[in-house]
Design a protein around this motif. Structure first.
Motif, PDB file in Angstrom:
ATOM      1  N   UNK A  96       0.808  -1.211   0.000  1.00  0.00           N
ATOM      2  CA  UNK A  96       0.000   0.000   0.000  1.00  0.00           C
ATOM      3  C   UNK A  96       0.848   1.271   0.000  1.00  0.00           C
ATOM      4  N   UNK A  97       2.155   1.126  -0.119  1.00  0.00           N
ATOM      5  CA  UNK A  97       3.053   2.283  -0.184  1.00  0.00           C
ATOM      6  C   UNK A  97       4.227   1.926  -1.082  1.00  0.00           C
ATOM      7  N   UNK A  98       4.758   2.940  -1.773  1.00  0.00           N
ATOM      8  CA  UNK A  98       5.824   2.691  -2.744  1.00  0.00           C
ATOM      9  C   UNK A  98       7.187   2.521  -2.083  1.00  0.00           C
ATOM     10  N   UNK A  99       7.350   3.089  -0.906  1.00  0.00           N
ATOM     11  CA  UNK A  99       8.637   3.018  -0.224  1.00  0.00           C
ATOM     12  C   UNK A  99       8.405   3.151   1.266  1.00  0.00           C
ATOM     13  N   UNK A 100       9.444   2.858   2.033  1.00  0.00           N
ATOM     14  CA  UNK A 100       9.330   2.971   3.481  1.00  0.00           C
ATOM     15  C   UNK A 100       9.068   4.407   3.906  1.00  0.00           C
ATOM     16  N   UNK A 101       9.764   5.348   3.289  1.00  0.00           N
ATOM     17  CA  UNK A 101       9.520   6.761   3.609  1.00  0.00           C
ATOM     18  C   UNK A 101       8.076   7.149   3.293  1.00  0.00           C
ATOM     19  N   UNK A 102       7.578   6.693   2.157  1.00  0.00           N
ATOM     20  CA  UNK A 102       6.203   7.009   1.774  1.00  0.00           C
ATOM     21  C   UNK A 102       5.209   6.394   2.747  1.00  0.00           C
ATOM     22  N   UNK A 103       5.507   5.195   3.210  1.00  0.00           N
ATOM     23  CA  UNK A 103       4.618   4.530   4.168  1.00  0.00           C
ATOM     24  C   UNK A 103       4.589   5.290   5.487  1.00  0.00           C
ATOM     25  N   UNK A 104       5.739   5.746   5.949  1.00  0.00           N
ATOM     26  CA  UNK A 104       5.793   6.514   7.194  1.00  0.00           C
ATOM     27  C   UNK A 104       4.997   7.807   7.052  1.00  0.00           C
ATOM     28  N   UNK A 275      17.597   1.082  14.676  1.00  0.00           N
ATOM     29  CA  UNK A 275      17.853  -0.355  14.522  1.00  0.00           C
ATOM     30  C   UNK A 275      16.615  -1.059  13.978  1.00  0.00           C
ATOM     31  N   UNK A 276      15.437  -0.692  14.486  1.00  0.00           N
ATOM     32  CA  UNK A 276      14.208  -1.282  13.956  1.00  0.00           C
ATOM     33  C   UNK A 276      14.020  -0.896  12.497  1.00  0.00           C
ATOM     34  N   UNK A 277      14.212   0.361  12.180  1.00  0.00           N
ATOM     35  CA  UNK A 277      14.047   0.817  10.798  1.00  0.00           C
ATOM     36  C   UNK A 277      14.986   0.073   9.847  1.00  0.00           C
ATOM     37  N   UNK A 278      16.176  -0.252  10.327  1.00  0.00           N
ATOM     38  CA  UNK A 278      17.152  -0.941   9.472  1.00  0.00           C
ATOM     39  C   UNK A 278      16.665  -2.301   9.000  1.00  0.00           C
ATOM     40  N   UNK A 279      15.730  -2.900   9.744  1.00  0.00           N
ATOM     41  CA  UNK A 279      15.195  -4.203   9.356  1.00  0.00           C
ATOM     42  C   UNK A 279      14.370  -4.122   8.079  1.00  0.00           C
ATOM     43  N   UNK A 280      13.809  -2.939   7.795  1.00  0.00           N
ATOM     44  CA  UNK A 280      12.935  -2.771   6.624  1.00  0.00           C
ATOM     45  C   UNK A 280      13.558  -1.895   5.552  1.00  0.00           C
ATOM     46  N   UNK A 281      14.635  -1.217   5.857  1.00  0.00           N
ATOM     47  CA  UNK A 281      15.228  -0.298   4.888  1.00  0.00           C
ATOM     48  C   UNK A 281      15.685  -1.068   3.658  1.00  0.00           C
ATOM     49  N   UNK A 282      15.347  -0.541   2.513  1.00  0.00           N
ATOM     50  CA  UNK A 282      15.722  -1.204   1.265  1.00  0.00           C
ATOM     51  C   UNK A 282      14.648  -2.130   0.727  1.00  0.00           C
ATOM     52  N   UNK A 283      13.557  -2.327   1.521  1.00  0.00           N
ATOM     53  CA  UNK A 283      12.482  -3.200   1.049  1.00  0.00           C
ATOM     54  C   UNK A 283      11.479  -2.401   0.242  1.00  0.00           C
TER      55      UNK A 283
END
Length: 283
Positions: A96-104, A275-283
Motif C-alpha cells: 500500500x506504499x511505494x517506499x518505506x519513507x512514503x509509508x511513514x 535499529x528497527x528501521x534498518x530491518x525494513x530499509x531497502x524493502x
C-alpha cells in the motif's frame, strides 16, 4: 524477520552494548537494570505490532503493558517512535506504499485526535522525568488537534516530536547513515563488529543534537557538554583498531554520567528506532 522479532532484537541490542549514561547489561544505572528493559520490550511487542491497530492504540497499549512488566518508565520514547514505524511496515508489506519513507508519511498524515488522546494518556501514565507543562496541547488535558499537529508544537524542544513533524527524516539521514553498509540486525549480539556499530550509531545521535531528556532534566548547558564529549568519542570510534570498551576512559565517562544522574534517554530511543528501521530499509 517479523516486525515483532526485529523490535525485540533492537531492544536487546540497546542493553547488550555499553552506551554511556544509559542502562546496559554491563552497567546498571538510574535505579534500573537491563532486565527491566528486556521485560518491558517483551510486554510492549504485542500491542505495538497488533495488526491493523491505530498508532494511538499501539502507543497506549504498549506503555500500559511495559509499566505492568517493569514498574517504571523504561521505554516511552521507544514506543512513541516505533508505533508509527510498525504501522508503516504493515502498509509497505501489504503493497500500500511505494517506499518505506512514503509509508511513514502516509501513517503520519492519518494521525487524528483519537491517536493524540491515546498518546497523551500514555505519556501521562509513563510520567517521564522533566515532563512539566506545555503552553499548548499539554498532555495532562484532552487534545484538540491530531497527534502529528500536537507533536509539531513540541518539535523545537523534543527530538521525538520532531520525527513526527518531519516524517522521521533524521532516522534516515542521521541514523541509517551511521550504520555500516553491511549491518545486519541478526548478527551475533556480542560480536565486536555489531557492538561497535551500535555504539557508533548511539554516538552519532548524541553528537548531532543536545539530548532532549538531558535538556528537560539538567538544562541546555549540560546537554551541550555531553554532545561535545560525544563528538570526541565519535571521532575515536571511527579510528581503526581496538574498541571503545577497551578504553578505560570510555567506561569512566559512562560511570561519570550515571553518577551525575545524566541519562541521554532520547538518544537511546532514537538508537532503538534506527535499529528497527534498518530491518525494513531497502524493502
Amino acid at each position: 524477520m517479523t516486525g515483532r522479532s526485529a523490535f525485540l532484537r533492537a531492544c536487546a541490542l540497546d542493553v547488550a552494548v555499553r552506551k554511556p549514561g544509559n542502562v546496559s547489561e554491563a552497567s546498571p544505572g538510574h535505579g534500573m537494570q537491563a532486565a527491566q528493559f528486556i521485560a518491558s520490550a517483551q510486554a510492549a511487542a504485542g500491542p505495538l505490532f497488533e495488526p491493523g491497530a491505530r498508532v494511538g492504540r499501539r502507543i497506549e497499549g504498549a506503555v500500559q503493558a511495559s509499566w505492568a512488566a517493569a514498574g517504571c518508565n523504561t521505554n516511552l520514547g521507544i514506543v512513541l517512535l516505533c508505533a508509527p514505524l510498525a504501522s508503516a511496515a504493515e502498509l509497505l508489506q501489504a503493497g500500500q506504499a511505494a517506499s518505506l519513507r512514503a509509508a511513514i508519511e502516509q501513517v503520519l498524515q492519518s494521525l487524528d485526535i483519537d491517536d493524540a488522546a491515546a498518546a497523551f494518556r500514555a505519556i501521562t501514565q509513563a510520567n517521564p522525568g522533566g515532563l512539566g507543562d506545555a503552553p499548548q496541547q499539554d498532555v495532562h488535558a484532552p487534545p484538540s488537534i491530531g497527534l502529528r499537529e500536537a507533536m509539531a508544537l513540541a518539535a523545537g524542544r523534543d527530538s521525538i516530536a520532531r520525527q513526527y513533524r518531519d516524517g522521521f527524516a533524521e532516522l534516515f539521514d542521521i541514523g541509517l547513515r551511521a550504520l555500516p553498509p553491511a549491518f545486519s540486525l541478526m548478527a551475533v549480539a556480542k560480536a565486536p563488529d555489531l557492538a561497535a556499530a551500535v555504539q557508533a550509531l548511539y554516538l552519532a545521535w548524541l553528537a548531532a543534537h543536545p539530548d532532549s531528556h538531558i535538556v528537560r532534566k539538567h538544562g541546555e548547558a549540560v546537554a551541550h557538554s555531553v554532545m561535545s564529549a560525544a563528538q570526541g568519542w565519535q571521532a575515536r570510534a571511527a579510528t581503526p583498531g581496538g574498541t571503545l570498551d577497551a578504553d578505560p576512559a570510555f567506561i569512566a565517562w559512562d560511570d561519570s554520567l550515571k553518577a551525575r544522574r545524566i541519562n541521554p534517554g532520547t538518544t537511546a530511543d532514537l538508537t532503538v528506532a534506527t535499529l528497527l528501521l534498518s530491518a525494513w530499509h531497502g524493502t
